[in-house]
Design a protein around this motif. Sequence first.
Motif, PDB file in Angstrom:
ATOM      1  N   ASP A  98      -3.880   2.225   8.027  1.00  0.00           N
ATOM      2  CA  ASP A  98      -4.284   0.917   7.516  1.00  0.00           C
ATOM      3  C   ASP A  98      -3.315   0.451   6.449  1.00  0.00           C
ATOM      4  O   ASP A  98      -3.019   1.188   5.522  1.00  0.00           O
ATOM      5  CB  ASP A  98      -5.673   0.996   6.850  1.00  0.00           C
ATOM      6  N   CYS A  99      -2.856  -0.782   6.589  1.00  0.00           N
ATOM      7  CA  CYS A  99      -2.012  -1.371   5.543  1.00  0.00           C
ATOM      8  C   CYS A  99      -2.856  -2.357   4.738  1.00  0.00           C
ATOM      9  O   CYS A  99      -3.730  -3.029   5.292  1.00  0.00           O
ATOM     10  CB  CYS A  99      -0.832  -2.105   6.178  1.00  0.00           C
ATOM     11  N   VAL A 100      -2.560  -2.457   3.435  1.00  0.00           N
ATOM     12  CA  VAL A 100      -3.286  -3.424   2.589  1.00  0.00           C
ATOM     13  C   VAL A 100      -3.076  -4.861   3.046  1.00  0.00           C
ATOM     14  O   VAL A 100      -3.853  -5.740   2.704  1.00  0.00           O
ATOM     15  CB  VAL A 100      -2.890  -3.323   1.087  1.00  0.00           C
ATOM     16  N   GLU A 101      -2.036  -5.100   3.833  1.00  0.00           N
ATOM     17  CA  GLU A 101      -1.825  -6.448   4.366  1.00  0.00           C
ATOM     18  C   GLU A 101      -2.917  -6.831   5.354  1.00  0.00           C
ATOM     19  O   GLU A 101      -3.024  -7.988   5.736  1.00  0.00           O
ATOM     20  CB  GLU A 101      -0.486  -6.531   5.115  1.00  0.00           C
ATOM     21  N   GLY A 102      -3.677  -5.839   5.805  1.00  0.00           N
ATOM     22  CA  GLY A 102      -4.817  -6.154   6.656  1.00  0.00           C
ATOM     23  C   GLY A 102      -4.700  -5.722   8.102  1.00  0.00           C
ATOM     24  O   GLY A 102      -5.592  -6.000   8.898  1.00  0.00           O
ATOM     25  N   ASP A 140      -2.989   5.226   0.146  1.00  0.00           N
ATOM     26  CA  ASP A 140      -2.449   3.867   0.155  1.00  0.00           C
ATOM     27  C   ASP A 140      -1.295   3.803   1.137  1.00  0.00           C
ATOM     28  O   ASP A 140      -0.528   4.759   1.265  1.00  0.00           O
ATOM     29  CB  ASP A 140      -1.970   3.487  -1.244  1.00  0.00           C
ATOM     30  N   CYS A 141      -1.154   2.638   1.801  1.00  0.00           N
ATOM     31  CA  CYS A 141      -0.149   2.551   2.863  1.00  0.00           C
ATOM     32  C   CYS A 141       1.264   2.830   2.347  1.00  0.00           C
ATOM     33  O   CYS A 141       2.088   3.411   3.047  1.00  0.00           O
ATOM     34  CB  CYS A 141      -0.229   1.205   3.581  1.00  0.00           C
ATOM     35  N   TRP A 142       1.544   2.447   1.094  1.00  0.00           N
ATOM     36  CA  TRP A 142       2.908   2.648   0.571  1.00  0.00           C
ATOM     37  C   TRP A 142       3.212   4.108   0.276  1.00  0.00           C
ATOM     38  O   TRP A 142       4.349   4.472   0.032  1.00  0.00           O
ATOM     39  CB  TRP A 142       3.148   1.786  -0.670  1.00  0.00           C
TER      40      TRP A 142
HETATM   41 MO   LIG Z   1       1.538  -1.673   3.613  1.00  0.00          MO
END
Ligand SMILES: [Mo]
Length: 166
Positions: free
Chosen positions: A50-54, A132-134
């Motif tokens: 999952d990326c925070v970008e959605g 977190d995705c990063w």
């Molecule tokens: Mo991301």
Amino acid sequence: MASLERHPVPDTVDPEAWRLDVTGAVERPRRFARSDLLAMATGAVTDDFDCVEGWTASDLRWEGVSLDAVLDAARPRDGAAWGLVHAMDGDYACALVLDRLRTALLALRLDGAPLPVEHGGPARLVLPGDSDCWESVKWVTRLEVLDREPRHADTAQALALSRVDG
Ligand SMILES: [Mo]
Ligand SMILES: Nc1nc2c(c(=O)[nH]1)N[C@H]1C(S)=C(S)[C@@H](COP(=O)(O)O)O[C@H]1N2
């Protein structure tokens, strides 16, 4: 895999010349080629990303070597509790507590094939559970072991988010 977003590949990435260095607060600094790592204890994990970008990529099968084995080979010094994972795209680096890093996989393969450079090949960090995705560092090239939290050198979140709109 097709559902993972494609980010531009930095032109500094040369899979042939790739090595993983383990440096810093270790008894035995190490340099591994991809073949060295493939010969070590292997691990695998299947997970969504999952990326925070959605966006989400479902059911990715990562295979590689456990960071536990990589760290043990370099023998972190007593009191070394942090790791800074450096990437090949400039100053991208992510700090993680060593105990958490030990639970991670250094992925060399994705869905039964060598990890494509578009998705961080030759090697990408894959953390189990909530992350977190990063933190899933693509193009991992150096693992720096440290005895204190490397606050200012942790550029991963800021760089990753600055690339979102780019
Ligand atoms: Mo991301
Ligand atoms: N080295 C490096 N790793 C990185 C990033 C990056 O810009 N550089 N972006 C992160 C972010 S925010 C995400 S969502 C994923 C994207 O992975 P993908 O390009 O395989 O979809 O990589 C993560 N790892």
